[in-house]
Motif scaffolding. Structure first.
Motif, mmCIF file in Angstrom:
data_model
loop_
_atom_site.group_PDB
_atom_site.id
_atom_site.type_symbol
_atom_site.label_atom_id
_atom_site.label_comp_id
_atom_site.label_asym_id
_atom_site.label_seq_id
_atom_site.Cartn_x
_atom_site.Cartn_y
_atom_site.Cartn_z
ATOM 1 N N SER A 20 0.813 -1.217 0.000
ATOM 2 C CA SER A 20 0.000 0.000 0.000
ATOM 3 C C SER A 20 0.847 1.268 0.000
ATOM 4 O O SER A 20 0.384 2.316 -0.415
ATOM 5 N N LYS A 21 2.086 1.203 0.449
ATOM 6 C CA LYS A 21 2.945 2.391 0.468
ATOM 7 C C LYS A 21 3.506 2.719 -0.914
ATOM 8 O O LYS A 21 4.009 3.803 -1.138
ATOM 9 N N PHE A 22 3.443 1.779 -1.828
ATOM 10 C CA PHE A 22 3.981 1.997 -3.176
ATOM 11 C C PHE A 22 3.119 2.990 -3.944
ATOM 12 O O PHE A 22 1.908 2.847 -4.006
ATOM 13 N N GLN A 23 3.744 4.001 -4.501
ATOM 14 C CA GLN A 23 3.041 4.991 -5.313
ATOM 15 C C GLN A 23 3.604 4.969 -6.732
ATOM 16 O O GLN A 23 4.818 4.984 -6.927
ATOM 17 N N LEU A 24 2.720 4.935 -7.689
ATOM 18 C CA LEU A 24 3.147 4.986 -9.088
ATOM 19 C C LEU A 24 3.698 6.372 -9.401
ATOM 20 O O LEU A 24 3.187 7.373 -8.901
ATOM 21 N N PRO A 25 4.713 6.450 -10.274
ATOM 22 C CA PRO A 25 5.234 7.758 -10.682
ATOM 23 C C PRO A 25 4.170 8.562 -11.436
ATOM 24 O O PRO A 25 3.273 7.995 -12.064
ATOM 25 N N LYS A 26 4.290 9.876 -11.371
ATOM 26 C CA LYS A 26 3.304 10.772 -11.979
ATOM 27 C C LYS A 26 3.117 10.505 -13.473
ATOM 28 O O LYS A 26 1.992 10.475 -13.968
ATOM 29 N N ASP A 27 4.214 10.284 -14.205
ATOM 30 C CA ASP A 27 4.099 10.060 -15.653
ATOM 31 C C ASP A 27 3.357 8.754 -15.954
ATOM 32 O O ASP A 27 2.605 8.663 -16.928
ATOM 33 N N VAL A 28 3.532 7.756 -15.108
ATOM 34 C CA VAL A 28 2.819 6.487 -15.282
ATOM 35 C C VAL A 28 1.324 6.700 -15.038
ATOM 36 O O VAL A 28 0.483 6.204 -15.795
ATOM 37 N N LYS A 29 0.993 7.456 -14.002
ATOM 38 C CA LYS A 29 -0.408 7.765 -13.719
ATOM 39 C C LYS A 29 -1.044 8.528 -14.882
ATOM 40 O O LYS A 29 -2.193 8.266 -15.248
ATOM 41 N N GLN A 30 -0.307 9.459 -15.467
ATOM 42 C CA GLN A 30 -0.829 10.210 -16.608
ATOM 43 C C GLN A 30 -1.083 9.297 -17.802
ATOM 44 O O GLN A 30 -2.103 9.419 -18.488
ATOM 45 N N ASN A 31 -0.181 8.354 -18.049
ATOM 46 C CA ASN A 31 -0.376 7.401 -19.144
ATOM 47 C C ASN A 31 -1.588 6.504 -18.884
ATOM 48 O O ASN A 31 -2.360 6.212 -19.800
#
Length: 134
Positions: A20-31
């Motif tokens: 749960s602490k893992f956060q996707l990078p912003k560019d991955v979220k945008q894709n």
């Protein structure tokens, strides 16, 4: 202004193999956001619901056209809260909600959502990034 908001997926809640602490990078979220919007728009314009079924025809005949003016689909917005992607219909949200959920007089036409294949694709993207961090 009416809004129809639906939390579409939760990578961390649905798939326990990603902490749960893992956060996707912003560019991955945008894709991912682009992938979600593209799927909803393409599928809806084709007259197909999130399960691949053709939209229920109108009572008087004819195929439902949920993109006639284009406002509903142009008003789709995405955001992230953690790893949860949230999709909003900001234009004609009430009409979109009625079609998606159905009413006493309007059959359900599930246009607002993602396919299980796209959900799996998103999970695999997240899993790939998690594997790099190990």
């Amino acid at each position: 202004m009416a809004r129809y908001v639906k939390s579409m997926i939760s990578v961390r809640a649905t798939y326990s193999t990603i902490p749960s602490k893992f956060q996707l990078p912003k560019d991955v979220k945008q894709n991912i956001s682009k992938m979600v919007i593209k799927e909803i728009v393409t599928r809806t314009k084709s007259g197909v619901d999130i399960n691949g079924a053709t939209f229920t025809p109108y009572k008087k005949g004819g195929t439902p056209n949920l993109y006639k003016s284009g406002k509903l689909l142009r008003g789709l917005k995405t955001s992230f809260k953690g790893n949860n992607i949230v999709v909003e219909a900001t234009n004609h949200a009430d009409v979109g909600m009625y079609h998606n959920e159905g009413t006493k007089h309007l059959p359900r036409r599930r246009w607002f959502g993602i396919s299980s294949k796209l959900s799996d694709d998103i999970f695999n993207i997240a899993k790939k990034y998690w594997a790099k961090r190990k």
